[in-house]
Design a protein around this motif. Structure first.
Motif, PDB file in Angstrom:
ATOM      1  N   GLY A   1      -0.218 -11.153   6.452  1.00 24.23           N
ATOM      2  CA  GLY A   1       1.007 -10.696   7.100  1.00 24.23           C
ATOM      3  C   GLY A   1       2.124 -10.402   6.124  1.00 24.23           C
ATOM      4  N   GLU A   2       1.858 -10.521   4.814  1.00 21.06           N
ATOM      5  CA  GLU A   2       2.870 -10.229   3.800  1.00 21.06           C
ATOM      6  C   GLU A   2       2.793  -8.759   3.388  1.00 21.06           C
TER       7      GLU A   2
ATOM      8  N   LEU B   1      -4.802  -4.278  -1.484  1.00 23.61           N
ATOM      9  CA  LEU B   1      -3.462  -4.482  -0.933  1.00 23.61           C
ATOM     10  C   LEU B   1      -3.497  -4.485   0.589  1.00 23.61           C
ATOM     11  N   ARG B   2      -4.226  -3.549   1.144  1.00 20.69           N
ATOM     12  CA  ARG B   2      -4.360  -3.440   2.591  1.00 20.69           C
ATOM     13  C   ARG B   2      -4.968  -4.708   3.168  1.00 20.69           C
ATOM     14  N   GLY B   3      -6.042  -5.194   2.560  1.00 21.98           N
ATOM     15  CA  GLY B   3      -6.717  -6.379   3.066  1.00 21.98           C
ATOM     16  C   GLY B   3      -5.849  -7.624   2.993  1.00 21.98           C
ATOM     17  N   ILE B   4      -5.153  -7.799   1.875  1.00 21.08           N
ATOM     18  CA  ILE B   4      -4.281  -8.973   1.726  1.00 21.08           C
ATOM     19  C   ILE B   4      -3.164  -8.949   2.755  1.00 21.08           C
ATOM     20  N   THR B   5      -2.579  -7.779   2.963  1.00 23.24           N
ATOM     21  CA  THR B   5      -1.485  -7.656   3.933  1.00 23.24           C
ATOM     22  C   THR B   5      -1.970  -7.966   5.344  1.00 23.24           C
TER      23      THR B   5
ATOM     24  N   GLN C   1       0.828  -1.201   0.000  1.00 23.37           N
ATOM     25  CA  GLN C   1       0.000   0.000   0.000  1.00 23.37           C
ATOM     26  C   GLN C   1       0.866   1.256   0.000  1.00 23.37           C
ATOM     27  N   GLY C   2       1.914   1.258   0.834  1.00 25.20           N
ATOM     28  CA  GLY C   2       2.822   2.396   0.868  1.00 25.20           C
ATOM     29  C   GLY C   2       3.603   2.554  -0.419  1.00 25.20           C
ATOM     30  N   GLU C   3       4.026   1.431  -0.993  1.00 20.30           N
ATOM     31  CA  GLU C   3       4.756   1.483  -2.257  1.00 20.30           C
ATOM     32  C   GLU C   3       3.882   2.046  -3.370  1.00 20.30           C
ATOM     33  N   LEU C   4       2.615   1.660  -3.382  1.00 18.78           N
ATOM     34  CA  LEU C   4       1.664   2.191  -4.365  1.00 18.78           C
ATOM     35  C   LEU C   4       1.550   3.705  -4.229  1.00 18.78           C
TER      36      LEU C   4
END
Length: 272
Positions: free
Chosen positions: A231-232, A223-227, A29-32
């Motif tokens: 935990g990746e 992305l937020r939800g998957i992370t 999310q941050g990289e995006l």
């Protein structure tokens, strides 16, 4: 900074409770957000070298690549920790300061960035004052870029992180109604904009040719939800690459602007 003082809870949040320096590189999310902010700025910035005032520039995350691109960057921030981090990692000059009362002289910069101040100023008058200060220190025809957090970002974030409960839902509803973010949901004191509000504030401050863009596009919550679920971090993944592509397609679509977590408004000072 006469007459202005950044709220103590904001200073405390960035000085000790939270390290901003890794936010745009440690997760997908941050990289995006970083990739898209960089793309949008490069699309509008003048050819290097330009003089850039990075107001609320934090630990120098964007100042680093701006300097590498050939720009001359002066970074202003109200958090001493950020200034130390910026000096350690970036060949830019730094200054402790407040967006509402810049020390720069009138008409002294080609570009002013406000990529953090607006969403930590909950009073409209303070936000417009920060924008007017940016206009004051810009040369005729100069470029201003201001970031804002989208009004529904907390709702989308909490839903993606499986944190939307009856108790948090009532707080989110109030935030959507007022724009004022509650620290009970995390983060710190903040104001979340609608697209109309951001456009109006930038225009009221005297900027022309105002354009709004969505930064992360419609896929950031995935992305937020998957992370959260796995935990990746997802940084460097195909998921991020796909989200970047979606953001590029949607970045100026009025219907999809509010789907981004962040908005960026670009404006120019009137030419002489």
């Amino acid at each position: 900074m006469e007459g202005h003082q950044v709220a103590s809870e904001i200073i405390d949040f960035y000085a000790s409770a939270y390290d901003e320096s890794a936010r745009l590189s440690s997760t997908g999310q941050g990289e995006l957000e970083f990739i898209r902010t960089q793309e949008l700025l490069r699309r509008h910035l003048p050819v290097p070298p330009a003089s850039v005032l990075d107001v609320g520039g934090g630990p120098g995350t964007h100042a680093r690549w701006l300097v590498a691109d050939g720009h001359d960057v002066h970074l202003v921030d109200p958090v001493e920790r950020h200034l130390r981090q910026a000096r350690a990692g970036c060949d830019c000059t730094t200054e402790l300061g407040d967006a509402r009362a810049l020390r720069a002289e009138d008409g002294s910069y080609d570009v002013v960035l406000l990529l953090g101040p607006l969403y930590h100023l909950v009073r409209r008058a303070d936000r417009v004052q920060a924008l007017r200060e940016a206009r004051r220190v810009l040369r005729p025809g100069g470029l201003m870029a201001a970031a804002a957090i989208s009004r529904h970002a907390a709702l989308i974030d909490l839903a993606a992180a499986a944190r939307l409960t009856p108790s948090t839902a009532s707080i989110v509803r109030q935030s959507i109604d007022t724009g004022r973010h509650s620290r009970e949901l995390g983060f710190t004191t903040a104001y979340f904009h609608t697209t109309d509000e951001l456009q109006a504030e930038v225009t009221e401050a005297g900027f022309t040719d105002v354009d709004l863009f969505g930064v992360e596009g419609p896929a950031w919550a995935a992305l937020r939800g998957i992370t959260i679920h796995t935990g990746e971090s997802l940084a460097g993944s195909a998921h991020v690459a796909s989200a970047v592509m979606a953001a590029r397609i949607a970045d100026s679509d009025p219907a999809l602007l509010p789907a981004s977590s962040h908005l960026i408004a670009f404006g120019r000072t009137p030419s002489a």
